[in-house]
Write a protein that holds these residues in place. Structure first.
Motif, PDB file in Angstrom:
ATOM      1  N   VAL B  81       0.864  -1.175   0.000  1.00  0.00           N
ATOM      2  CA  VAL B  81       0.000   0.000   0.000  1.00  0.00           C
ATOM      3  C   VAL B  81       0.896   1.218   0.000  1.00  0.00           C
ATOM      4  N   CYS B  82       0.723   2.060  -1.000  1.00  0.00           N
ATOM      5  CA  CYS B  82       1.583   3.233  -1.122  1.00  0.00           C
ATOM      6  C   CYS B  82       1.295   4.221  -0.006  1.00  0.00           C
ATOM      7  N   LYS B  83       2.355   4.756   0.564  1.00  0.00           N
ATOM      8  CA  LYS B  83       2.116   5.775   1.583  1.00  0.00           C
ATOM      9  C   LYS B  83       2.821   7.096   1.266  1.00  0.00           C
ATOM     10  N   SER B  84       3.191   7.276   0.006  1.00  0.00           N
ATOM     11  CA  SER B  84       3.798   8.555  -0.361  1.00  0.00           C
ATOM     12  C   SER B  84       2.731   9.637  -0.485  1.00  0.00           C
ATOM     13  N   ALA B  85       3.195  10.872  -0.544  1.00  0.00           N
ATOM     14  CA  ALA B  85       2.288  12.011  -0.415  1.00  0.00           C
ATOM     15  C   ALA B  85       1.092  12.004  -1.376  1.00  0.00           C
ATOM     16  N   PRO B  86       1.283  11.786  -2.686  1.00  0.00           N
ATOM     17  CA  PRO B  86       0.130  11.871  -3.583  1.00  0.00           C
ATOM     18  C   PRO B  86      -0.960  10.860  -3.241  1.00  0.00           C
ATOM     19  N   CYS B  87      -0.577   9.692  -2.748  1.00  0.00           N
ATOM     20  CA  CYS B  87      -1.590   8.754  -2.284  1.00  0.00           C
ATOM     21  C   CYS B  87      -2.101   9.174  -0.917  1.00  0.00           C
ATOM     22  N   HIS B  88      -1.181   9.656  -0.099  1.00  0.00           N
ATOM     23  CA  HIS B  88      -1.522  10.018   1.284  1.00  0.00           C
ATOM     24  C   HIS B  88      -2.680  11.018   1.334  1.00  0.00           C
ATOM     25  N   SER B 122       6.883   2.975  -0.731  1.00  0.00           N
ATOM     26  CA  SER B 122       6.977   4.316  -1.298  1.00  0.00           C
ATOM     27  C   SER B 122       6.292   4.311  -2.653  1.00  0.00           C
ATOM     28  N   CYS B 123       6.081   5.489  -3.198  1.00  0.00           N
ATOM     29  CA  CYS B 123       5.387   5.655  -4.479  1.00  0.00           C
ATOM     30  C   CYS B 123       5.925   4.710  -5.549  1.00  0.00           C
ATOM     31  N   PHE B 124       5.007   3.987  -6.213  1.00  0.00           N
ATOM     32  CA  PHE B 124       5.430   3.120  -7.304  1.00  0.00           C
ATOM     33  C   PHE B 124       4.852   3.573  -8.643  1.00  0.00           C
ATOM     34  N   GLY B 125       4.530   4.830  -8.721  1.00  0.00           N
ATOM     35  CA  GLY B 125       4.128   5.385 -10.017  1.00  0.00           C
ATOM     36  C   GLY B 125       2.706   5.046 -10.417  1.00  0.00           C
ATOM     37  N   ALA B 126       1.801   5.005  -9.478  1.00  0.00           N
ATOM     38  CA  ALA B 126       0.396   4.786  -9.820  1.00  0.00           C
ATOM     39  C   ALA B 126      -0.436   5.889  -9.210  1.00  0.00           C
ATOM     40  N   CYS B 127       0.161   7.061  -9.081  1.00  0.00           N
ATOM     41  CA  CYS B 127      -0.487   8.173  -8.403  1.00  0.00           C
ATOM     42  C   CYS B 127      -1.734   8.626  -9.152  1.00  0.00           C
ATOM     43  N   ASP B 128      -1.859   8.229 -10.433  1.00  0.00           N
ATOM     44  CA  ASP B 128      -3.044   8.625 -11.186  1.00  0.00           C
ATOM     45  C   ASP B 128      -4.279   7.842 -10.766  1.00  0.00           C
ATOM     46  N   PRO B 131      -5.771   6.299  -3.940  1.00  0.00           N
ATOM     47  CA  PRO B 131      -4.696   5.542  -3.285  1.00  0.00           C
ATOM     48  C   PRO B 131      -4.496   4.184  -3.951  1.00  0.00           C
ATOM     49  N   ALA B 132      -3.239   3.858  -4.211  1.00  0.00           N
ATOM     50  CA  ALA B 132      -2.952   2.696  -5.043  1.00  0.00           C
ATOM     51  C   ALA B 132      -2.298   1.580  -4.243  1.00  0.00           C
ATOM     52  N   ILE B 133      -2.488   0.369  -4.733  1.00  0.00           N
ATOM     53  CA  ILE B 133      -1.768  -0.768  -4.165  1.00  0.00           C
ATOM     54  C   ILE B 133      -1.100  -1.541  -5.286  1.00  0.00           C
TER      55      ILE B 133
ATOM     56  N   PRO C  88       7.990  10.804  -5.815  1.00  0.00           N
ATOM     57  CA  PRO C  88       6.555  10.577  -5.641  1.00  0.00           C
ATOM     58  C   PRO C  88       5.718  11.562  -6.469  1.00  0.00           C
ATOM     59  N   GLY C  89       4.687  11.028  -7.070  1.00  0.00           N
ATOM     60  CA  GLY C  89       3.843  11.873  -7.888  1.00  0.00           C
ATOM     61  C   GLY C  89       4.348  12.023  -9.308  1.00  0.00           C
ATOM     62  N   THR C  90       5.252  11.168  -9.715  1.00  0.00           N
ATOM     63  CA  THR C  90       5.789  11.242 -11.072  1.00  0.00           C
ATOM     64  C   THR C  90       5.608   9.892 -11.750  1.00  0.00           C
TER      65      THR C  90
HETATM   66  S1  FES Z   1       2.135   8.285  -4.493  1.00  0.00           S
HETATM   67 FE1  FES Z   1       1.184   6.356  -4.366  1.00  0.00          FE
HETATM   68  S2  FES Z   1       1.693   5.511  -6.276  1.00  0.00           S
HETATM   69 FE2  FES Z   1       2.639   7.435  -6.365  1.00  0.00          FE
END
Ligand code: FES
Ligand SMILES: Cc1cc2nc3c(=O)[nH]c(=O)nc-3n(C[C@H](O)[C@H](O)[C@H](O)COP(=O)(O)O)c2cc1C
Ligand code: SF4
Ligand code: SF4
Ligand code: SF4
Ligand code: SF4
Ligand code: FES
Lengths: 575, 165, 430
Positions: B81-88, B122-128, B131-133, C88-90
């Motif tokens: 489960v992503c916990k980086s800012a854009p998902c957060h 951390s973010c795995f590039g699914a911020c679009d 919240p992504a898994i 993140p966010g890219t």
């Molecule tokens: S911040 Fe969650 S996939 Fe990029």
């Protein structure tokens, strides 16, 4: 060479290209604080305590890692640099088990010294140090990771100087540590207990196992006859623990100081170094005459023994079967000396003062009980001895020199030079040559095998036969030799290998002032001491002659084999 | 291959990459994948070190540095489960809650049957689709409770023939 | 009307990604063919004219970088692509690799041709396994069609390309760490100097560019540098892939010309704030970028203008944060990210992130005091000015900038109140 013009702390300066800010500052009398930097090592630039300001840039530069450039204007103590450095230091301290008063490095710690210079009175940040378990799994080296500031000096030595690599960086972020693989205790790792890591560690994170208390206890015991032997390399380094210049010869002071501590007899490992020359010399002669395994390799460096047992166990036959001088001494102390002195060997406690941490382990090996008792009961490093002396209030600088006790304190210049890389070779050649040719050597100094160079070679003509010999110091160089043997590309007759750079004078138990420069000074002092000796060849040592006449009877004889020679083991190694 | 990787298998993988140190990360990735439990055991690391002539401490350094490696066995499938800012900022905690209750484990744990491990990433590039898994190479977003159950089941039963998209 | 400009992304969703035929049908490999008929100085000149700047984050002028790489007289040289995309966010590099992989391959081939490089590597983050497979397939097809491999297009120029996988470490996007990792080690940044342009991969000169940077080159070669530049502003030439994420209605990757404003991006491409909420904060450039409030929304997308306002475009990530989010909670999330990703090697970053995370945790629990502002200031200064690499140097940016715009929200936490109820404000669970 290109010259570069800079301004540093308001002073114009012209320096050669490649000069770092740290070096340039030294030239104008400024000592920038450092922590990860070490004169004998590569630049790491990870501690960031040496930050300075270069005009025109908001970012600060690490002085140890930044070469100056034309026109650079450096302010080493600008406000921004001072603030950042202090923050860096406080950040380190906040992740540090700060119990200086209970710390082995109290007084010799680089971090403590910086804290003093920075006048840290009140912590700004919360202490978040994790208490990590101490590894004291082995008789030689202790690791206390809670004290580690992650400077990386130890692993550079372990990998690049010793080619062992048993400790490395691991993990990242706040878990970033210096550790063995899978955090296994050192005794299960490939560690050879050389202690070179403990020599470069700026703090109390890697250090020698402390045996001082056991020694005090034996001295305190009125029923114990406590005798001490001192390795050749200690007399040229011990003074540094008391602020003396590297290369100061303090033999007599050391003897006197040991008596003040209460040792019953003060003997000299140089005596058994002379004995080693005879035993090893005859072993070599025997191998030459009977077609034994060649090249023969010396065996007096226990770190090297650990190395070959763990990494090249199929080459064990090349090793001389001679014990190290320390262990020969122990075996004789509890037999020959006990008989002569009329003391029950069970009441004798043998202490050795060694430049070495691996010797602690060596004294515990099962092969080292040939007197029927543990031959050497306790091994103290130079550093531990200095702590004993300081505790006892010995005024070392001013103490009147005294002489070793007889007979185990009588030695020659050949025994003295055992302390320096090439010394064992030179001492052996002085004897082997004369035994085989029955002629006196006209020049007894073999300069080509002396010095800090990693691998030294010489060819000696004995009875017109060329004998090729080599001398290696530091295990990285030992590995090169072992690889040559493995590939069948090694045509030497006799090889001396010392685990530590420069030999025992650069051993892992030596004072923290040890640098390559100090090593050179100690080497110089060793050869000065040799020159000053009345006798300079082991076979001329009268006490050795007497030992053979009255006790051992002949070199490599039955009793010698029982007491002075040993066996080796294959040891499964984990790299 | 599901069981702990055998020495022979390790040698084969090392060999496949010519045994060069430069390929250590690639070798470890492959070994971890065939471990079936998403980890590199001490034995495997030791064989790798010996085969490649590297100090074991260096292999350990690499394994512990990268977040995709583990020295402890994990579930066959790792649910990240992503916990980086854009998902957060899109409240991933609700997603965590859904998985925790569906699997009966807490964040960071592995199911008793060793099928799933639930962990943060951390973010795995699914911020679009935050919240992504991420499970293995698959990415899922816009999750509802039903969808979570459906996803979990698709990995449970004969997970090869189920269409996961 | 659309404010998008599709140069680099023209093929997205219009071709079968790994079909070389498709790629060629839409003008693929025209750039390489042109370049192979140009002198090195002409290629460099064309790129300089395009005003292309590194799309990985540091915005170093690509023309100058290539010129320097060309001038180094040490061989072999390597061409390496940074496809670590950890910010993140890219996810724009993933779009390029997944939707038009040949653009990247062609761009790298042009670079190799210019430098006389024989080998190239694409370092793709471990999490992008699918992209790795797509690239490997595309490389294979290109080799078969003689666009890669021996004697490309019948010339005496040969170039091999290989994919290297990362294994989960944001810091490996830093160029020297990427090289370390490519050589099979833990990806901790290297000492500089020497710089990788002189001593990089395998100790040899290495040209390292971002995916988008390389992929822009075939376009520039095809339409010409001047034409490309004309899409953008005077300073920032051409177009940029941006990733819009967070609390907007329409998240995703878009190609836009330089010069359009953030407001246009968020309200036209992004279709505004989701769930009927209000905009609170924007973070631009990824987690290492600055946070700011609505007042800077009319800033045009341009490296120079951004810099003048204390911002940086970074990787082109634009994260939109609505008013249901708490600034303290957000800063804590960012700090925890950097703490997790710090390689641990240098003091300011390793220890600084730890302390900052701890301090922010105090804020979130209502335990902070004014004194903590002093600590934040000291620590962030040491990190920003004294860290070994870019990670530590930018890790505190989000915190310091959000403090600048939203100080009163931090203050409220000191007095025990979280205005959005995101923070627990108690010792218990977070
Ligand atoms: S911040 Fe969650 S996939 Fe990029
Ligand atoms: C911590 C850190 C992470 C980075 N991550 C990336 C990344 O994921 N992708 C990238 O292209 N550049 C990244 N960079 C920037 C690269 O170091 C480098 O500047 C860039 O790849 C050069 O290519 P360009 O000139 O084409 O932008 C990162 C830098 C730092 C300091
Ligand atoms: S290592 Fe140094 S600073 Fe740390 S407790 Fe020991 S003496 Fe004090
Ligand atoms: S004692 Fe020697 S072998 Fe052991 S960790 Fe220290 S340097 Fe390495
Ligand atoms: S153990 Fe000592 S030498 Fe090694 S990294 Fe830690 S502080 Fe430095
Ligand atoms: S700033 Fe220092 S600790 Fe942080 S990633 Fe860079 S080198 Fe590592
Ligand atoms: S002494 Fe310069 S960074 Fe450590």
């Amino acid at each position: 060479m290109n010259m570069i013009n800079i301004v540093i702390d308001n002073k114009r300066l012209t320096v050669p290209e490649g000069t770092t800010i740290l070096e340039a500052a030294e030239k104008v009398g400024i000592k920038i604080p450092t922590l990860c930097n070490h004169t004998d090592q590569t630049v790491k630039a990870n501690c960031r305590i040496c930050l300075v300001e270069v005009k025109g840039s908001k970012k600060l530069s690490a002085a140890c890692a930044t070469p100056v450039w034309e026109g650079a204007e450096i302010v080493t103590s600008s406000k921004s640099a001072r603030d950042a450095r202090k923050t860096v230091l406080e950040l380190i301290l906040a992740d540090h088990a700060q119990d200086c008063l209970n710390c082995i490095r109290n007084g010799s710690c680089e971090l403590q010294k910086l804290s003093m210079e920075f006048v840290i009175c009140e912590p700004s940040f919360d202490n978040i140090a994790k208490e990590l378990p101490i590894d004291d799994s082995n008789p030689s080296i202790v690791r206390n990771p809670s004290k580690c500031i992650r400077c990386g000096r130890c692993l550079e030595v372990c990998h690049d100087v010793q080619s062992i690599g048993t400790i490395s960086t691991a993990h990242r972020s706040d878990e970033y540590v210096i550790s063995t693989a899978f955090n296994m205790p050192l005794d299960q790792s490939a560690c050879v207990y050389c202690g070179q890591c403990s020599l470069v560690c700026p703090v109390g994170a890697i250090y020698e196992k402390n045996d001082v208390d056991r020694v005090w206890e034996s001295i305190d015991n009125p029923n114990m006859h406590v005798i001490v032997q001192t390795a050749p390399a200690v007399r040229v380094s011990l003074g540094e623990e008391f602020g003396m210049e590297p290369g100061s010869i303090v033999t007599g002071k050391m003897v006197a100081a040991l008596r003040r501590l209460g040792f019953d007899r003060v003997f000299d490992t140089d005596f058994t170094a002379d004995l080693t020359v005879i035993e090893e010399g005859y072993e070599l002669i025997g191998r030459l005459r009977n077609g034994g395994k060649l090249p023969m390799i010396t065996s007096c460096s226990p770190g090297w023994i650990n190395f070959i047992e763990k990494f090249y166990p199929d080459q064990l036959e090349h090793l001389s079967s001679c014990k190290s001088p320390q262990q020969m001494f122990g075996a004789l102390a509890k037999t020959y000396y006990a008989q002569r002195a009329g003391i029950n060997p069970k009441d004798i406690f043998v202490v050795s003062i060694m430049p070495c941490t691996a010797k602690k382990y060596e004294s515990t090996r099962s092969q080292m009980y040939s007197s029927g008792y543990r031959d050497v009961d306790a091994v103290l490093t130079t550093r531990e001895l200095s702590r004993m002396l300081k505790l006892a209030g010995v005024d070392f600088r001013n103490i009147e020199p005294e002489e070793f006790d007889a007979p185990l304190g009588i030695s020659t210049g050949a025994g003295v030079i055992f302390g320096a890389s090439g010394g064992v070779m030179e001492a052996a050649l002085r004897t082997v040559y004369e035994v085989l040719t029955e002629k006196e050597l006209d020049k007894i100094d073999f300069e080509s095998v002396r010095g800090l160079e990693g691998i030294k070679e010489a060819t000696v003509y004995i009875n017109d036969m060329p004998v090729k010999v080599a001398v290696a110091n530091g295990l990285k160089n030992a590995r090169l030799i072992a690889e040559r043997i493995k590939r069948g590309k090694c045509d030497y007759t006799f090889i001396e290998i010392m685990c530590c750079p420069g030999g025992c004078i650069g051993g892992g138990g030596q004072p923290h002032t040890t640098t390559n420069k100090a090593r050179e000074k100690r080497i110089g002092a060793t050869y000065t001491e040799d020159k000053g000796m009345k006798l300079r060849k082991s076979h001329e040592n009268p006490a050795i002659k007497e030992l053979y006449k009255e006790f051992l009877h002949e070199p490599n004889g039955h009793l010698s084999h029982k007491l002075l020679h040993t066996t080796y083991r294959h040891r499964k190694h984990i790299k | 291959m599901r069981e702990i990787t055998s020495q022979q298998k390790v040698r084969e993988v090392v060999e496949k990459y010519g045994g060069v140190c430069e390929k250590l990360v690639q070798i470890l990735l492959e070994l971890q994948e065939i471990s079936g439990q998403n980890f590199i055991s001490k034995e495997v690391a030791l064989t790798v070190a010996e085969e490649m002539g590297l100090p074991l401490s260096k292999v350990y350094d690499v394994i512990t540095f990268y977040s995709m490696f583990s020295v402890e066995p994990k579930g066959r499938h790792i649910i990240e489960v992503c916990k980086s800012a854009p998902c957060h900022v899109n409240r991933p905690q609700s997603v965590v809650n859904m998985f925790e209750s569906a699997l009966g484990i807490r964040m960071g744990e592995t199911t008793p049957d060793k099928t799933f491990t639930l962990q943060h990433s951390s973010c795995f590039g699914a911020c679009d689709i935050s919240p992504a898994i991420k499970i293995g190479d698959e990415i899922y977003g816009n999750l509802t409770e039903d969808k979570v159950l459906e996803i979990i089941n698709s990995y449970r039963e004969g997970y090869r023939n189920v269409n996961r998209s | 009307m659309s404010i998008e400009a599709k140069l680099l992304s023209a093929n997205f969703d219009r071709i079968i990604p790994d079909s070389l035929e498709d790629y060629k049908r839409f003008g693929g490999y025209n750039g390489l063919k042109k370049a192979m008929n140009m002198r090195p100085e002409q290629i460099i000149e064309e790129i300089k004219l395009s005003k292309l700047m590194g799309r990985g984050g540091a915005a170093y002028p690509t023309g100058i970088k290539w010129e320097q790489a060309h001038e180094v007289k040490k061989f072999p040289k390597y061409v390496v692509c940074n496809a670590d995309e950890g910010e993140p966010g890219t996810l724009k590099d993933k779009y390029v690799m997944d939707k038009d992989p040949y653009k990247l391959i062609e761009g790298m081939t042009i670079a190799a041709y210019l430098l006389g490089a024989r080998e190239g590597y694409i370092y793709v983050r471990g999490e992008y396994k699918k992209s790795q497979e797509i690239l490997r397939g595309a490389i294979k097809n290109a080799v078969n069609a003689n666009y890669l491999g021996e004697n490309i297009l019948g010339s005496d120029f040969s170039f091999d390309l290989e994919v290297i996988s990362g294994a989960g470490a944001y810091v490996c996007g830093e160029n020297s760490a990427l090289v370390e990792s490519s050589e099979g080690r833990a990806g901790r940044p290297r000492m500089k100097p020497p710089f990788i342009k002189i001593s990089g991969f395998r100790g040899m000169p290495t040209l390292l560019n971002n995916v988008e940077t390389f992929a822009s080159v075939p376009v520039i070669m095809d339409i010409g540098g001047e034409e490309y530049a004309s899409y953008g502003t005077d300073y920032s030439g051409g177009t940029k892939l941006i990733t819009l994420s967070g609390n907007v209605v329409n998240k995703g990757v878009f190609e836009v010309p330089f010069g359009i404003t953030l407001r246009e991006i968020i309200y036209e491409l992004g279709e505004g704030i989701a769930n009927g909420r209000k905009l609170k904060m924007i973070q631009m450039g990824g987690s290492s970028g600055a946070c700011f409030s609505e007042e800077l929304l009319d800033t045009p997308l341009c490296y120079k203008t951004a810099k003048a306002k204390g911002l940086s475009l970074g990787s082109g990530a634009i994260l939109v944060i609505d008013d249901s989010n708490c600034v303290v909670d957000f800063a804590k999330c960012i700090t925890e990210f950097f703490l997790h990703e710090s390689c641990g090697k240098c003091t300011p970053c390793r220890e600084g992130n730890r302390q900052l995370a701890k301090i922010l945790d105090k804020f979130a629990k209502g335990k902070a005091s004014k004194k903590d502002y002093v600590s934040i200031d000291r620590i962030s200064n040491a990190m920003t000015n004294g860290s070994f690499c870019g990670l530590g140097q930018t890790a505190a940016t989000a915190l310091t900038t959000s403090l600048k715009f939203f100080k009163e929200e931090f203050d409220a936490h000191i007095y025990g109140r979280c205005l959005t109820d995101c923070c627990s404000m108690s010792e218990g669970e977070e």
